[in-house]
Design a protein around this motif. Structure first.
Motif, PDB file in Angstrom:
ATOM      1  N   PHE A   1      38.958  36.818  36.441  1.00  0.00           N
ATOM      2  CA  PHE A   1      38.259  35.485  36.779  1.00  0.00           C
ATOM      3  C   PHE A   1      37.770  34.747  35.669  1.00  0.00           C
ATOM      4  CE2 PHE A   1      35.218  32.734  38.625  1.00  0.00           C
ATOM      5  CZ  PHE A   1      35.665  32.466  39.846  1.00  0.00           C
ATOM      6  N   VAL A   2      37.947  33.404  35.741  1.00  0.00           N
ATOM      7  CA  VAL A   2      37.429  32.488  34.610  1.00  0.00           C
ATOM      8  C   VAL A   2      36.231  32.957  34.008  1.00  0.00           C
ATOM      9  CG1 VAL A   2      36.549  30.880  36.083  1.00  0.00           C
ATOM     10  CG2 VAL A   2      37.247  30.094  33.795  1.00  0.00           C
ATOM     11  N   GLY A   3      35.923  33.116  32.694  1.00  0.00           N
ATOM     12  CA  GLY A   3      34.637  33.268  31.887  1.00  0.00           C
ATOM     13  C   GLY A   3      34.019  34.721  32.326  1.00  0.00           C
ATOM     14  N   ALA A   4      34.951  35.704  32.827  1.00  0.00           N
ATOM     15  CA  ALA A   4      34.545  36.815  33.069  1.00  0.00           C
ATOM     16  C   ALA A   4      33.458  37.333  31.967  1.00  0.00           C
ATOM     17  CB  ALA A   4      35.415  37.789  33.171  1.00  0.00           C
ATOM     18  N   ALA A   5      32.357  37.913  32.282  1.00  0.00           N
ATOM     19  CA  ALA A   5      31.281  38.262  31.270  1.00  0.00           C
ATOM     20  C   ALA A   5      30.222  39.188  32.011  1.00  0.00           C
ATOM     21  CB  ALA A   5      30.627  37.135  30.383  1.00  0.00           C
ATOM     22  N   GLU A   6      29.614  39.997  30.896  1.00  0.00           N
ATOM     23  CA  GLU A   6      28.803  41.031  31.603  1.00  0.00           C
ATOM     24  C   GLU A   6      27.412  40.170  32.115  1.00  0.00           C
ATOM     25  OE1 GLU A   6      26.395  44.957  29.818  1.00  0.00           O
ATOM     26  OE2 GLU A   6      26.993  43.433  28.451  1.00  0.00           O
ATOM     27  N   ASP A   7      27.199  38.988  31.632  1.00  0.00           N
ATOM     28  CA  ASP A   7      25.832  38.258  32.181  1.00  0.00           C
ATOM     29  C   ASP A   7      26.403  36.875  32.878  1.00  0.00           C
ATOM     30  OD1 ASP A   7      27.011  36.813  30.063  1.00  0.00           O
ATOM     31  OD2 ASP A   7      25.140  36.386  28.937  1.00  0.00           O
ATOM     32  N   SER A   8      27.549  36.972  33.620  1.00  0.00           N
ATOM     33  CA  SER A   8      28.014  36.001  34.371  1.00  0.00           C
ATOM     34  C   SER A   8      26.981  35.568  35.541  1.00  0.00           C
ATOM     35  CB  SER A   8      29.637  35.943  34.925  1.00  0.00           C
ATOM     36  OG  SER A   8      30.389  36.193  33.882  1.00  0.00           O
ATOM     37  N   VAL A   9      26.897  34.077  35.536  1.00  0.00           N
ATOM     38  CA  VAL A   9      26.087  33.566  36.808  1.00  0.00           C
ATOM     39  C   VAL A   9      26.676  34.339  38.171  1.00  0.00           C
ATOM     40  CG1 VAL A   9      25.114  31.717  37.856  1.00  0.00           C
ATOM     41  CG2 VAL A   9      25.124  31.889  35.517  1.00  0.00           C
ATOM     42  N   PHE A  10      28.086  33.880  38.185  1.00  0.00           N
ATOM     43  CA  PHE A  10      28.569  34.358  39.401  1.00  0.00           C
ATOM     44  C   PHE A  10      28.838  36.232  39.149  1.00  0.00           C
ATOM     45  CE2 PHE A  10      32.953  34.516  41.474  1.00  0.00           C
ATOM     46  CZ  PHE A  10      32.670  34.582  42.640  1.00  0.00           C
ATOM     47  N   THR A  11      28.280  36.435  40.195  1.00  0.00           N
ATOM     48  CA  THR A  11      28.027  37.988  39.896  1.00  0.00           C
ATOM     49  C   THR A  11      29.473  38.718  40.245  1.00  0.00           C
ATOM     50  OG1 THR A  11      27.863  38.202  42.660  1.00  0.00           O
ATOM     51  CG2 THR A  11      25.768  38.168  41.217  1.00  0.00           C
ATOM     52  N   LEU A  12      30.544  38.351  40.898  1.00  0.00           N
ATOM     53  CA  LEU A  12      31.654  38.949  41.075  1.00  0.00           C
ATOM     54  C   LEU A  12      32.397  38.779  39.596  1.00  0.00           C
ATOM     55  CD1 LEU A  12      32.768  38.060  44.694  1.00  0.00           C
ATOM     56  CD2 LEU A  12      31.560  39.950  43.857  1.00  0.00           C
ATOM     57  N   ALA A  13      32.182  37.951  39.085  1.00  0.00           N
ATOM     58  CA  ALA A  13      32.945  37.804  37.579  1.00  0.00           C
ATOM     59  C   ALA A  13      32.417  38.993  36.661  1.00  0.00           C
ATOM     60  CB  ALA A  13      32.309  36.298  36.903  1.00  0.00           C
ATOM     61  N   ARG A  14      31.310  39.279  36.992  1.00  0.00           N
ATOM     62  CA  ARG A  14      30.715  40.628  36.247  1.00  0.00           C
ATOM     63  C   ARG A  14      31.719  41.881  36.605  1.00  0.00           C
ATOM     64  NH1 ARG A  14      24.471  40.009  37.910  1.00  0.00           N
ATOM     65  NH2 ARG A  14      24.262  37.708  37.463  1.00  0.00           N
ATOM     66  N   ASP A  15      31.869  42.075  37.845  1.00  0.00           N
ATOM     67  CA  ASP A  15      33.211  43.061  38.241  1.00  0.00           C
ATOM     68  C   ASP A  15      34.457  42.918  37.449  1.00  0.00           C
ATOM     69  OD1 ASP A  15      31.024  43.570  40.007  1.00  0.00           O
ATOM     70  OD2 ASP A  15      32.267  43.101  41.907  1.00  0.00           O
ATOM     71  N   HIS A  16      34.789  41.544  37.178  1.00  0.00           N
ATOM     72  CA  HIS A  16      36.200  41.590  36.687  1.00  0.00           C
ATOM     73  C   HIS A  16      35.972  41.755  34.976  1.00  0.00           C
ATOM     74  CE1 HIS A  16      38.522  39.800  39.639  1.00  0.00           C
ATOM     75  NE2 HIS A  16      37.249  39.081  40.083  1.00  0.00           N
ATOM     76  N   TRP A  17      34.719  41.377  34.389  1.00  0.00           N
ATOM     77  CA  TRP A  17      34.552  41.668  33.103  1.00  0.00           C
ATOM     78  C   TRP A  17      34.536  43.325  32.902  1.00  0.00           C
ATOM     79  CZ3 TRP A  17      30.745  44.622  30.676  1.00  0.00           C
ATOM     80  CH2 TRP A  17      30.577  44.640  29.372  1.00  0.00           C
ATOM     81  N   ALA A  18      33.831  44.037  33.864  1.00  0.00           N
ATOM     82  CA  ALA A  18      34.000  45.442  33.608  1.00  0.00           C
ATOM     83  C   ALA A  18      35.452  46.167  33.826  1.00  0.00           C
ATOM     84  CB  ALA A  18      33.088  46.029  34.834  1.00  0.00           C
ATOM     85  N   THR A  19      36.003  45.542  34.724  1.00  0.00           N
ATOM     86  CA  THR A  19      37.522  45.971  34.851  1.00  0.00           C
ATOM     87  C   THR A  19      38.396  45.592  33.726  1.00  0.00           C
ATOM     88  OG1 THR A  19      37.449  45.700  37.021  1.00  0.00           O
ATOM     89  CG2 THR A  19      39.519  45.844  36.297  1.00  0.00           C
ATOM     90  N   GLU A  20      38.407  44.600  33.088  1.00  0.00           N
ATOM     91  CA  GLU A  20      38.845  44.038  31.983  1.00  0.00           C
ATOM     92  C   GLU A  20      38.460  44.788  30.686  1.00  0.00           C
ATOM     93  OE1 GLU A  20      38.413  40.130  30.407  1.00  0.00           O
ATOM     94  OE2 GLU A  20      38.978  39.086  32.444  1.00  0.00           O
ATOM     95  N   GLN A  21      37.085  45.322  30.511  1.00  0.00           N
ATOM     96  CA  GLN A  21      36.954  46.101  29.467  1.00  0.00           C
ATOM     97  C   GLN A  21      37.400  47.577  29.548  1.00  0.00           C
ATOM     98  OE1 GLN A  21      35.491  43.150  27.751  1.00  0.00           O
ATOM     99  NE2 GLN A  21      34.700  44.980  26.688  1.00  0.00           N
ATOM    100  N   HIS A  22      37.556  47.996  30.717  1.00  0.00           N
ATOM    101  CA  HIS A  22      38.131  49.363  30.959  1.00  0.00           C
ATOM    102  C   HIS A  22      39.968  49.194  30.692  1.00  0.00           C
ATOM    103  CE1 HIS A  22      38.456  53.557  32.350  1.00  0.00           C
ATOM    104  NE2 HIS A  22      39.502  53.041  33.099  1.00  0.00           N
ATOM    105  N   LEU A  23      40.225  48.055  31.301  1.00  0.00           N
ATOM    106  CA  LEU A  23      41.674  47.902  31.025  1.00  0.00           C
ATOM    107  C   LEU A  23      42.190  47.734  29.532  1.00  0.00           C
ATOM    108  CD1 LEU A  23      44.715  47.448  32.006  1.00  0.00           C
ATOM    109  CD2 LEU A  23      44.187  45.071  32.356  1.00  0.00           C
ATOM    110  N   ARG A  24      41.364  47.118  28.741  1.00  0.00           N
ATOM    111  CA  ARG A  24      41.812  47.066  27.341  1.00  0.00           C
ATOM    112  C   ARG A  24      41.807  48.296  26.484  1.00  0.00           C
ATOM    113  NH1 ARG A  24      41.378  41.302  25.948  1.00  0.00           N
ATOM    114  NH2 ARG A  24      40.575  40.162  27.472  1.00  0.00           N
TER     115      ARG A  24
END
Length: 283
Positions: free
Chosen positions: A106-129
């Motif tokens: 998701f666009v702008g995925a980050a640990e502190d995203s306002v959009f709560t589901l973007a935080r899920d994507h950030w965590a997934t990205e971190q693990h994938l990387r």
């Protein structure tokens, strides 16, 4: 002699995005394995085999992925366990010998995203990387196809978005990008693409477009955050789901979705689909 084609697997083929990608790969003459929870719901496509597994680190997932080189991993359905499901699937893929995962983030995925589901994507990205598996990440903006269905039965789009803007992206454009990548995955290893519509629009402008193209009067009504929670309370959903719904609008207000790129045109050769083209069915 040309190099052998990568062996592909596609998840989400029973849904709109994964289904479009699977159909495009079949049309291109590529063999693929469709990984689905229910074999009876899988599309019947030329050159496609079917394997049954759910997301997670399970024997079924590993079996479904054995012999696969490149996995197209559509993000799982929204749930309280979504991150664990994603991490488990990445682990299963790595253990099965998958060498490249194309993930829809998701666009702008980050640990502190306002959009709560973007935080899920950030965590997934971190693990994938960190997984050791090659990756390509598609950071999709909000789905335009979903945005145009936000109006209620009274023709009102309600939420605390204010005058915030969103460069919503059509699923068909994401599918076109994903297909191009899967047809030549080696060229996209390690890349993160941000996929957006051609322009950022307000929800008032979405309402105007719906009125213009459907003939149904539609308007945007800005809510406070408190009003947004109160107006959705009758659905009786868990708090994480309420937070996701409301933060969709507060993230728009905060400018998190006000991101426009040219990645779709650069990757496919075609411009991104705008709201008018989507609503009229124009190509």
């Amino acid at each position: 002699m040309s190099a052998p084609s990568a062996r592909l697997a596609v998840t989400g083929s029973t849904g709109a995005l994964g289904g479009a990608v699977a159909a495009a790969l079949a049309e291109a003459g590529r063999e693929q394995r469709l990984i689905v929870r229910s074999a009876g719901r899988a599309p019947r496509l030329e050159g496609a085999s079917i394997a049954t597994a759910s997301y997670g680190h399970t024997p079924e997932a590993k079996d479904a992925l054995r012999g696969i080189d490149v996995l197209f991993m559509v993000s799982a359905a929204e749930s309280a366990d979504r991150v664990a499901e994603h991490i488990g699937m990445i682990n299963a893929a790595a253990e099965a010998g998958v060498t490249h995962i194309v993930y829809t983030s998701f666009v702008g995925a980050a640990e502190d995203s306002v959009f709560t589901l973007a935080r899920d994507h950030w965590a997934t990205e971190q693990h994938l990387r960190a997984s050791g598996v090659n990756y390509t990440i598609l950071r999709d903006n909000f789905y335009l196809d979903a945005l145009v269905s936000f109006a209620d039965a009274d023709g009102v789009i309600r939420g605390p978005a204010g005058e915030g803007r969103v460069a919503a992206v059509a699923r068909r454009d994401i599918a076109a990008v994903a297909t191009r990548i899967l047809l030549d995955p080696a060229a996209h290893r390690g890349h993160t693409y941000t996929l957006t519509g051609p322009a950022s629009i307000t929800l008032a402008e979405v309402a105007e477009a719906l009125t213009r193209h459907t003939g149904t009067p539609t308007r945007f009504e800005n809510e406070t955050v408190e009003e947004a929670y109160a107006s959705r309370a009758h659905y009786g959903v868990p708090s994480w789901q309420e937070d996701a719904w409301v933060s969709t609008y507060t993230a728009i207000a905060a400018g998190e979705f006000d991101v426009v790129t040219d990645d779709i045109r650069l990757l496919t050769g075609n411009p991104a689909t705008g709201i008018d083209a989507l609503l009229t069915g124009a190509e």
